[in-house]
Design a protein around this motif. Structure first.
Motif, PDB file in Angstrom:
ATOM      1  N   GLN A  17       0.881  -1.436   0.492  1.00 54.54           N
ATOM      2  CA  GLN A  17       0.305   0.039   0.340  1.00 54.54           C
ATOM      3  C   GLN A  17       1.086   1.248  -0.088  1.00 54.54           C
ATOM      4  N   GLU A  18       1.710   1.179   0.750  1.00 53.36           N
ATOM      5  CA  GLU A  18       2.977   2.322   0.830  1.00 53.36           C
ATOM      6  C   GLU A  18       3.459   2.142  -0.687  1.00 53.36           C
ATOM      7  N   ARG A  19       4.178   1.189  -0.715  1.00 54.82           N
ATOM      8  CA  ARG A  19       4.869   1.777  -2.249  1.00 54.82           C
ATOM      9  C   ARG A  19       3.468   1.905  -3.355  1.00 54.82           C
ATOM     10  N   SER A  20       2.772   1.415  -3.406  1.00 53.07           N
ATOM     11  CA  SER A  20       0.940   1.818  -4.761  1.00 53.07           C
ATOM     12  C   SER A  20       0.903   2.907  -4.839  1.00 53.07           C
ATOM     13  N   GLY A  21       0.541   3.061  -3.499  1.00 54.83           N
ATOM     14  CA  GLY A  21      -0.777   4.145  -2.801  1.00 54.83           C
ATOM     15  C   GLY A  21      -1.479   3.510  -2.589  1.00 54.83           C
ATOM     16  N   PHE A  22      -1.595   3.108  -2.782  1.00 58.33           N
ATOM     17  CA  PHE A  22      -3.564   2.186  -3.051  1.00 58.33           C
ATOM     18  C   PHE A  22      -3.080   0.001  -2.222  1.00 58.33           C
ATOM     19  N   LEU A  23      -4.286  -0.633  -1.918  1.00 57.33           N
ATOM     20  CA  LEU A  23      -4.272  -2.003  -1.777  1.00 57.33           C
ATOM     21  C   LEU A  23      -4.895  -2.160  -2.703  1.00 57.33           C
ATOM     22  N   PRO A  24      -4.107  -3.486  -3.378  1.00 51.88           N
ATOM     23  CA  PRO A  24      -4.939  -4.251  -4.787  1.00 51.88           C
ATOM     24  C   PRO A  24      -5.505  -4.714  -4.181  1.00 51.88           C
ATOM     25  N   HIS A  25      -6.860  -5.718  -4.814  1.00 51.81           N
ATOM     26  CA  HIS A  25      -8.159  -5.601  -4.156  1.00 51.81           C
ATOM     27  C   HIS A  25      -8.366  -7.510  -3.749  1.00 51.81           C
ATOM     28  N   VAL A  26      -6.841  -7.885  -5.107  1.00 52.72           N
ATOM     29  CA  VAL A  26      -6.896  -9.224  -4.910  1.00 52.72           C
ATOM     30  C   VAL A  26      -6.193  -9.567  -3.371  1.00 52.72           C
ATOM     31  N   PHE A  27      -5.184  -8.223  -2.961  1.00 46.87           N
ATOM     32  CA  PHE A  27      -4.884  -8.847  -1.283  1.00 46.87           C
ATOM     33  C   PHE A  27      -6.013  -8.803  -0.522  1.00 46.87           C
ATOM     34  N   ALA A  28      -6.767  -8.003  -0.817  1.00 46.52           N
ATOM     35  CA  ALA A  28      -8.093  -7.755   0.567  1.00 46.52           C
ATOM     36  C   ALA A  28      -8.905  -9.149  -0.254  1.00 46.52           C
ATOM     37  N   ALA A  29      -8.711  -9.847  -1.020  1.00 49.06           N
ATOM     38  CA  ALA A  29      -9.318 -10.288  -1.062  1.00 49.06           C
ATOM     39  C   ALA A  29      -9.516 -11.608  -0.868  1.00 49.06           C
ATOM     40  N   LEU A  30      -7.720 -12.166  -0.699  1.00 42.41           N
ATOM     41  CA  LEU A  30      -6.920 -13.302  -0.432  1.00 42.41           C
ATOM     42  C   LEU A  30      -6.995 -13.608   1.167  1.00 42.41           C
ATOM     43  N   ALA A  31      -7.092 -11.967   2.112  1.00 42.25           N
ATOM     44  CA  ALA A  31      -6.759 -12.121   3.302  1.00 42.25           C
ATOM     45  C   ALA A  31      -6.973 -13.078   4.808  1.00 42.25           C
TER      46      ALA A  31
END
Length: 209
Positions: free
Chosen positions: A43-57
């Motif tokens: 999130q820090e490097r991209s400026g956002f958290l890709p949805h696939v990260f949230a969906a797999l968590a």
């Protein structure tokens, strides 16, 4: 009930954010420490958290395995297969599999890694007409065939890749990337994961700092 969406709190307007999965979305505050650290870094490097990260968590062991496999296949440059080439494999095969999330997300990464703001779009629409050299054209030819009709890929196809300068490791990576992202494509379809809006502009305009 099959299309019920579980929404994460605190990611959008109101009490719940945008629907990013048909399955539970873990509270970021409750992630295991190793995943929390990785997610915060992304999130820090991209400026956002890709949805696939949230969906797999919500499945931490699978999330770890998924991202470890992604890193092993995608985060390396070899003379026969650059990081940009690897992303174009994902774009072309994900387009063949009709996966909007992976096409949009990996087109963004491809724009950055190839330093070309147009090429990934052309590959997504029709890789055959994209301005690719003979080596990358052969790579995508074999990869898309593997994605659509695995039994149609022959030993001669692998030899053709070797003739273009790919090592056995590179040839294996063509197949492994295609196979791994076929899994990703199907999970994105199954969970109805939408691409983040931020992906659409990545690699097209300078990032605000």
């Amino acid at each position: 009930m099959s299309d019920q969406v579980h929404e994460p709190a605190g990611t959008g307007g109101g009490a719940a954010g945008p629907a990013i999965s048909r399955f539970p979305v873990a509270d970021p505050a409750g992630l295991p420490a190793d995943l929390a650290e990785r997610y915060a870094d992304v999130q820090e490097r991209s400026g956002f958290l890709p949805h696939v990260f949230a969906a797999l968590a919500w499945r931490p062991d699978e999330a770890r395995a998924f991202f470890a496999m992604n890193d092993a296949l995608m985060d390396k440059d070899t003379p026969g297969l650059s990081t940009g080439d690897r992303e174009l494999i994902v774009v072309a095969t994900s387009a063949a599999n009709g996966c909007a999330y992976c096409v949009v997300a990996h087109s963004a990464i491809a724009r950055i890694r190839t330093r070309d703001p147009l090429l990934a779009d052309l590959v997504a629409v029709d890789w055959r007409k994209a301005p690719l050299d003979d080596r990358v054209h052969a790579v995508l030819d074999v990869a898309v065939r593997l994605a659509l009709d695995p039994a149609a890929v022959t030993a001669a196809d692998l030899d053709r890749l070797r003739q273009h300068g790919l090592t056995d490791d590179d040839v294996w990576d063509v197949g492994a990337i295609t196979a791994f992202f076929a899994l990703s494509n199907r999970l994105a379809h199954f969970a109805a994961i939408p691409p983040n809006p931020e992906f659409h502009l990545l690699g097209r305009i300078p990032r605000e700092r």
